[in-house]
Write an enzyme that holds these catalytic residues in place. Structure first.
Site, PDB file in Angstrom:
ATOM      1  N   THR A  37      24.163  38.001  18.702  1.00 48.93           N
ATOM      2  CA  THR A  37      24.821  38.162  20.011  1.00 48.93           C
ATOM      3  C   THR A  37      25.623  39.469  20.052  1.00 48.93           C
ATOM      4  O   THR A  37      25.767  40.070  21.128  1.00 48.93           O
ATOM      5  CB  THR A  37      25.724  36.962  20.369  1.00 48.93           C
ATOM      6  OG1 THR A  37      26.791  36.870  19.437  1.00 48.93           O
ATOM      7  CG2 THR A  37      24.937  35.666  20.393  1.00 48.93           C
TER       8      THR A  37
ATOM      9  N   LEU B 186      27.417  44.528   0.670  1.00 49.76           N
ATOM     10  CA  LEU B 186      26.748  45.797   0.382  1.00 49.76           C
ATOM     11  C   LEU B 186      27.215  46.335  -0.968  1.00 49.76           C
ATOM     12  O   LEU B 186      28.392  46.233  -1.324  1.00 49.76           O
ATOM     13  CB  LEU B 186      27.046  46.809   1.488  1.00 49.76           C
ATOM     14  CG  LEU B 186      26.475  46.441   2.861  1.00 49.76           C
ATOM     15  CD1 LEU B 186      26.888  47.482   3.898  1.00 49.76           C
ATOM     16  CD2 LEU B 186      24.954  46.300   2.812  1.00 49.76           C
TER      17      LEU B 186
ATOM     18  N   HIS C 131      34.596  41.253  11.686  1.00 47.60           N
ATOM     19  CA  HIS C 131      35.028  40.029  11.011  1.00 47.60           C
ATOM     20  C   HIS C 131      35.794  39.164  12.006  1.00 47.60           C
ATOM     21  O   HIS C 131      36.657  39.675  12.725  1.00 47.60           O
ATOM     22  CB  HIS C 131      35.914  40.396   9.814  1.00 47.60           C
ATOM     23  CG  HIS C 131      36.353  39.195   9.035  1.00 47.60           C
ATOM     24  ND1 HIS C 131      35.466  38.376   8.362  1.00 47.60           N
ATOM     25  CD2 HIS C 131      37.585  38.661   8.837  1.00 47.60           C
ATOM     26  CE1 HIS C 131      36.127  37.395   7.783  1.00 47.60           C
ATOM     27  NE2 HIS C 131      37.414  37.542   8.058  1.00 47.60           N
TER      28      HIS C 131
HETATM   29  C1  GRF Z   1      30.272  37.050  14.134  1.00 46.96           C
HETATM   30  O1  GRF Z   1      31.196  36.019  14.273  1.00 46.96           O
HETATM   31  C2  GRF Z   1      30.809  38.117  13.229  1.00 46.96           C
HETATM   32  O2  GRF Z   1      32.199  38.227  13.285  1.00 46.96           O
HETATM   33  C3  GRF Z   1      30.386  37.648  11.866  1.00 46.96           C
HETATM   34  O3  GRF Z   1      29.121  37.078  12.074  1.00 46.96           O
HETATM   35  C4  GRF Z   1      29.011  36.596  13.409  1.00 46.96           C
HETATM   36  C5  GRF Z   1      27.769  37.180  13.993  1.00 46.96           C
HETATM   37  O4  GRF Z   1      27.406  36.635  15.218  1.00 46.96           O
HETATM   38  N1  GRF Z   1      30.408  38.763  10.947  1.00 46.96           N
HETATM   39  P1  GRF Z   1      26.125  37.173  15.997  1.00 46.96           P
HETATM   40  O5  GRF Z   1      24.913  37.037  15.084  1.00 46.96           O
HETATM   41  O6  GRF Z   1      26.374  38.585  16.407  1.00 46.96           O
HETATM   42  O7  GRF Z   1      26.010  36.262  17.177  1.00 46.96           O
END
Ligand code: GRF
Length: 223
Positions: free
Chosen positions: A19, A99, A115
């Site tokens: 997303t 990484l 994050h």
């Molecule tokens: C998000 O909550 C981001 O903070 C974390 O992983 C999730 C990814 O969500 N690192 P999406 O795949 O972009 O919907």
């Protein structure tokens, strides 16, 4: 004469729904972000984000980490794919792999991650659950430059999300996610506009030197 910086060439790393990738695609389509997504890479073939990329005509591929003997070999494959598309800035968007120095050295100061907490609070997995269990009044999300530590790099943008009395993990995660979709395109735009300067732990943002303290938040409210 001032020449506008060119669109930034992005490589987006995902593992799941994507997303945040979608928010970046939408920001480009709306004209809010001058960027060209050169490649989307997932370490999981089933990641929904791969389909989103393909729907928008963006090259998308799987590099399965399980095929590689160790983290460094996997990262060499990432670097080769990203460099073959002349990627300038790597955007981790729900990429669930740490990484190694192979990637970090190849793109030093040019890898962003997001994050779902206000760094340095609640690093690692289950950050939303951690914030709830701790009893914090605020949490949020952070876009930062990736370094060797976990969710530890220089901070670019943060959004604050109040924790409400009835919140469960899903409700709070949804409100944080909505903020992620606003701040990730912003962070990339600041990079594209060449406003970001990394000075040790500190990211200075050109043009934002005179911010005032009008954004102070209190939860529960004072009145
Ligand atoms: C998000 O909550 C981001 O903070 C974390 O992983 C999730 C990814 O969500 N690192 P999406 O795949 O972009 O919907």
């Amino acid at each position: 004469m001032n020449v506008a910086p060119p669109p930034v060439r992005l490589g987006v790393l995902i593992s799941g729904e994507g997303t945040n990738l979608q928010a970046i695609i939408d920001a480009i389509a709306n004209g809010d972000l001058r960027a060209d997504i050169r490649l989307v890479i997932s370490n999981k073939a089933a990641a929904g984000g791969l389909e989103r990329a393909r729907r928008h005509g963006i090259p998308a591929m799987t590099i399965d980490h399980r095929v590689y003997a160790n983290r460094c070999d996997f990262d060499h494959a990432l670097v080769a794919a990203l460099q073959s598309r002349d990627v300038e800035l790597v955007v981790c968007a729900g990429f669930m792999r740490l990484l190694s120095p192979v990637m970090i050295d190849a793109f030093r100061g040019r890898i962003m991650n997001i994050h779902p907490a206000l760094c340095p609070a609640f690093p690692g997995v289950n950050a939303v659950r951690q914030a709830l269990a701790y009893g914090a009044r605020f949490t949020g999300c952070t876009v930062f430059f990736v370094t060797e530590g976990v969710d530890d790099g220089p901070i670019i943008v943060q959004a604050v999300v109040p924790i409400l009395p009835d919140d469960d993990e899903a409700a709070l995660a949804a409100r944080i996610h909505a903020e992620e979709h606003r701040i990730y395109p912003l962070a990339i735009r600041l990079y594209q506009e060449k406003r970001l300067e990394i000075d040790g732990r500190i990211v200075r943002i050109r043009g934002y030197e005179n911010l005032t303290a009008s954004g102070t938040l209190v939860n529960p409210r004072l009145d």
